[in-house]
Motif scaffolding. Structure first.
Motif, PDB file in Angstrom:
ATOM      1  N   ALA A 291     -17.055 -28.859  90.156  1.00  5.25           N
ATOM      2  CA  ALA A 291     -17.862 -29.496  90.799  1.00  5.25           C
ATOM      3  C   ALA A 291     -18.339 -30.005  91.320  1.00  5.25           C
ATOM      4  O   ALA A 291     -19.680 -29.776  92.454  1.00  5.25           O
ATOM      5  CB  ALA A 291     -17.357 -30.384  89.224  1.00  5.25           C
ATOM      6  N   SER A 292     -17.920 -30.055  92.451  1.00  2.00           N
ATOM      7  CA  SER A 292     -17.664 -30.632  94.380  1.00  2.00           C
ATOM      8  C   SER A 292     -18.331 -30.277  94.763  1.00  2.00           C
ATOM      9  O   SER A 292     -19.925 -30.271  95.459  1.00  2.00           O
ATOM     10  CB  SER A 292     -16.866 -31.772  94.652  1.00  2.00           C
ATOM     11  N   MET A 293     -17.970 -28.540  94.410  1.00  2.00           N
ATOM     12  CA  MET A 293     -18.193 -27.519  95.961  1.00  2.00           C
ATOM     13  C   MET A 293     -19.672 -27.493  95.068  1.00  2.00           C
ATOM     14  O   MET A 293     -20.880 -26.430  96.076  1.00  2.00           O
ATOM     15  CB  MET A 293     -17.075 -26.342  95.615  1.00  2.00           C
ATOM     16  N   ARG A 294     -19.484 -27.489  94.495  1.00  2.00           N
ATOM     17  CA  ARG A 294     -21.068 -26.657  93.584  1.00  2.00           C
ATOM     18  C   ARG A 294     -22.003 -27.577  93.887  1.00  2.00           C
ATOM     19  O   ARG A 294     -23.160 -27.179  94.192  1.00  2.00           O
ATOM     20  CB  ARG A 294     -21.664 -26.769  92.223  1.00  2.00           C
ATOM     21  N   GLN A 295     -21.895 -29.403  93.387  1.00  2.00           N
ATOM     22  CA  GLN A 295     -22.855 -29.872  94.172  1.00  2.00           C
ATOM     23  C   GLN A 295     -23.528 -29.465  96.362  1.00  2.00           C
ATOM     24  O   GLN A 295     -24.643 -29.690  96.064  1.00  2.00           O
ATOM     25  CB  GLN A 295     -22.022 -31.110  94.004  1.00  2.00           C
ATOM     26  N   ARG A 296     -21.998 -29.675  96.445  1.00  2.00           N
ATOM     27  CA  ARG A 296     -21.953 -29.494  97.981  1.00  2.00           C
ATOM     28  C   ARG A 296     -23.236 -28.281  98.792  1.00  2.00           C
ATOM     29  O   ARG A 296     -23.549 -28.178 100.059  1.00  2.00           O
ATOM     30  CB  ARG A 296     -21.032 -29.140  98.861  1.00  2.00           C
ATOM     31  N   TYR A 297     -23.260 -27.366  98.253  1.00  2.00           N
ATOM     32  CA  TYR A 297     -23.612 -26.131  98.490  1.00  2.00           C
ATOM     33  C   TYR A 297     -24.833 -25.508  97.626  1.00  2.00           C
ATOM     34  O   TYR A 297     -24.907 -24.688  97.011  1.00  2.00           O
ATOM     35  CB  TYR A 297     -22.881 -24.834  98.084  1.00  2.00           C
ATOM     36  N   GLY A 298     -24.583 -26.486  96.220  1.00  2.00           N
ATOM     37  CA  GLY A 298     -25.917 -26.201  95.667  1.00  2.00           C
ATOM     38  C   GLY A 298     -26.019 -25.166  94.753  1.00  2.00           C
ATOM     39  O   GLY A 298     -26.704 -24.260  94.308  1.00  2.00           O
ATOM     40  N   ILE A 299     -24.912 -24.868  94.036  1.00  2.00           N
ATOM     41  CA  ILE A 299     -25.083 -23.742  93.150  1.00  2.00           C
ATOM     42  C   ILE A 299     -25.037 -24.283  92.150  1.00  2.00           C
ATOM     43  O   ILE A 299     -24.414 -25.396  91.446  1.00  2.00           O
ATOM     44  CB  ILE A 299     -23.101 -23.037  93.550  1.00  2.00           C
ATOM     45  N   LYS A 300     -25.194 -23.178  91.082  1.00  2.00           N
ATOM     46  CA  LYS A 300     -25.806 -23.843  89.587  1.00  2.00           C
ATOM     47  C   LYS A 300     -24.478 -23.634  89.113  1.00  2.00           C
ATOM     48  O   LYS A 300     -23.618 -22.809  88.927  1.00  2.00           O
ATOM     49  CB  LYS A 300     -26.783 -22.398  89.417  1.00  2.00           C
ATOM     50  N   GLY A 301     -24.557 -24.006  88.153  1.00  2.00           N
ATOM     51  CA  GLY A 301     -23.205 -23.927  87.193  1.00  2.00           C
ATOM     52  C   GLY A 301     -23.691 -25.247  86.201  1.00  2.00           C
ATOM     53  O   GLY A 301     -24.421 -25.805  86.260  1.00  2.00           O
ATOM     54  N   THR A 302     -21.671 -25.352  84.821  1.00  2.00           N
ATOM     55  CA  THR A 302     -22.476 -26.858  84.322  1.00  2.00           C
ATOM     56  C   THR A 302     -20.121 -27.100  84.329  1.00  2.00           C
ATOM     57  O   THR A 302     -20.102 -26.055  84.864  1.00  2.00           O
ATOM     58  CB  THR A 302     -22.190 -26.071  82.632  1.00  2.00           C
ATOM     59  N   MET A 303     -20.324 -28.381  83.800  1.00  2.00           N
ATOM     60  CA  MET A 303     -18.892 -28.696  84.241  1.00  2.00           C
ATOM     61  C   MET A 303     -17.900 -28.419  83.061  1.00  2.00           C
ATOM     62  O   MET A 303     -17.093 -28.000  82.648  1.00  2.00           O
ATOM     63  CB  MET A 303     -19.063 -30.487  83.640  1.00  2.00           C
ATOM     64  N   CYS A 304     -19.066 -27.477  81.988  1.00  2.00           N
ATOM     65  CA  CYS A 304     -18.394 -26.236  80.797  1.00  2.00           C
ATOM     66  C   CYS A 304     -17.963 -25.484  81.380  1.00  2.00           C
ATOM     67  O   CYS A 304     -15.681 -25.569  80.851  1.00  2.00           O
ATOM     68  CB  CYS A 304     -18.941 -27.030  80.302  1.00  2.00           C
ATOM     69  N   ARG A 305     -18.352 -24.497  82.060  1.00  2.00           N
ATOM     70  CA  ARG A 305     -17.710 -23.556  83.077  1.00  2.00           C
ATOM     71  C   ARG A 305     -17.069 -23.873  83.827  1.00  2.00           C
ATOM     72  O   ARG A 305     -15.652 -23.123  84.013  1.00  2.00           O
ATOM     73  CB  ARG A 305     -18.529 -23.100  83.498  1.00  2.00           C
ATOM     74  N   ASP A 306     -17.206 -25.126  84.451  1.00  2.00           N
ATOM     75  CA  ASP A 306     -15.477 -25.493  85.574  1.00  2.00           C
ATOM     76  C   ASP A 306     -14.841 -26.054  85.066  1.00  2.00           C
ATOM     77  O   ASP A 306     -13.223 -25.281  85.501  1.00  2.00           O
ATOM     78  CB  ASP A 306     -16.162 -26.719  86.312  1.00  2.00           C
ATOM     79  N   CYS A 307     -14.810 -26.029  83.857  1.00  2.00           N
ATOM     80  CA  CYS A 307     -13.482 -26.895  82.945  1.00  2.00           C
ATOM     81  C   CYS A 307     -12.602 -25.637  82.497  1.00  2.00           C
ATOM     82  O   CYS A 307     -11.875 -25.285  82.053  1.00  2.00           O
ATOM     83  CB  CYS A 307     -13.929 -27.705  81.753  1.00  2.00           C
ATOM     84  N   VAL A 308     -14.062 -24.612  82.048  1.00  2.00           N
ATOM     85  CA  VAL A 308     -13.018 -23.364  81.396  1.00  2.00           C
ATOM     86  C   VAL A 308     -12.076 -22.502  82.328  1.00  2.00           C
ATOM     87  O   VAL A 308     -10.793 -22.227  82.967  1.00  2.00           O
ATOM     88  CB  VAL A 308     -14.369 -22.229  80.218  1.00  2.00           C
ATOM     89  N   TYR A 309     -13.000 -21.934  83.944  1.00  2.00           N
ATOM     90  CA  TYR A 309     -12.682 -21.475  84.816  1.00  2.00           C
ATOM     91  C   TYR A 309     -11.166 -22.576  85.173  1.00  2.00           C
ATOM     92  O   TYR A 309     -10.632 -21.635  85.565  1.00  2.00           O
ATOM     93  CB  TYR A 309     -13.083 -21.615  85.925  1.00  2.00           C
ATOM     94  N   ALA A 310     -11.796 -23.526  85.614  1.00  2.00           N
ATOM     95  CA  ALA A 310     -10.125 -24.695  85.872  1.00  2.00           C
ATOM     96  C   ALA A 310      -8.672 -24.401  84.797  1.00  2.00           C
ATOM     97  O   ALA A 310      -7.748 -24.446  85.348  1.00  2.00           O
ATOM     98  CB  ALA A 310     -10.329 -26.340  86.129  1.00  2.00           C
ATOM     99  N   THR A 311      -8.746 -24.148  83.273  1.00  2.00           N
ATOM    100  CA  THR A 311      -7.862 -24.342  82.992  1.00  2.00           C
ATOM    101  C   THR A 311      -7.436 -22.666  82.653  1.00  2.00           C
ATOM    102  O   THR A 311      -5.986 -22.901  82.695  1.00  2.00           O
ATOM    103  CB  THR A 311      -8.719 -24.637  80.712  1.00  2.00           C
ATOM    104  N   CYS A 312      -8.205 -21.886  82.772  1.00  2.00           N
ATOM    105  CA  CYS A 312      -8.088 -20.358  81.756  1.00  2.00           C
ATOM    106  C   CYS A 312      -7.679 -19.752  84.072  1.00  2.00           C
ATOM    107  O   CYS A 312      -7.109 -18.825  83.455  1.00  2.00           O
ATOM    108  CB  CYS A 312      -8.527 -19.869  81.454  1.00  2.00           C
ATOM    109  N   CYS A 313      -7.986 -19.911  84.111  1.00  2.00           N
ATOM    110  CA  CYS A 313      -8.162 -18.805  85.653  1.00  2.00           C
ATOM    111  C   CYS A 313      -8.118 -19.743  86.881  1.00  2.00           C
ATOM    112  O   CYS A 313      -8.755 -19.489  87.950  1.00  2.00           O
ATOM    113  CB  CYS A 313      -9.026 -18.220  85.725  1.00  2.00           C
TER     114      CYS A 313
END
Length: 127
Positions: A78-100
């Motif tokens: 989430a911090s990297m998305r914020q720093r680089y201005g990348i679109k996305g959601t906390m939900c997707r970050d959570c899924v990727y962090a948990t599963c992959c």
């Protein structure tokens, strides 16, 4: 014999990276196979090294061991998305962090490498 006066010097060229998308997909590990293998076989070590390169505490990812959802992996993404201005959601970050987890760390490492563009001046002379 005539002399030529140079008014403008050539400027360094830098490729702009202001995309609002990740530079690579979550499963694009083939872009850097040794890094992918390192992340897969020793994810805690790889995560610590990547976190340090990002400018955070070296041992921060070790806190992920204590929970079902890896909070540090998710917050780094989430911090990297914020720093680089990348679109996305906390939900997707959570899924990727948990599963992959390993793939997420590889993607973040590739993104840092892509976004950290060095300008190299060739044949620059001090006068």
């Amino acid at each position: 014999m005539s002399s030529t006066l140079v008014i403008r010097q050539p400027q360094p060229v830098m490729e702009a990276r202001d995309s609002d998308e990740w530079g690579s997909g979550i499963c694009d590990c083939c872009e850097d196979v040794p890094e992918c293998c390192f992340a897969f076989w020793c994810c805690p070590c790889f995560a610590c090294i990547t976190t340090r390169k990002y400018g955070q505490c070296l041992c921060l990812p070790l806190l992920d061991i204590f929970g079902c959802i890896p909070p540090i992996t998710m917050s780094m993404r989430a911090s990297m998305r914020q720093r680089y201005g990348i679109k996305g959601t906390m939900c997707r970050d959570c899924v990727y962090a948990t599963c992959c987890t390993a793939c997420t760390w590889c993607q973040m490492s590739r993104e840092m490498r892509r976004r950290n563009i060095q300008i190299v001046l060739v044949s620059a002379k001090n006068t």
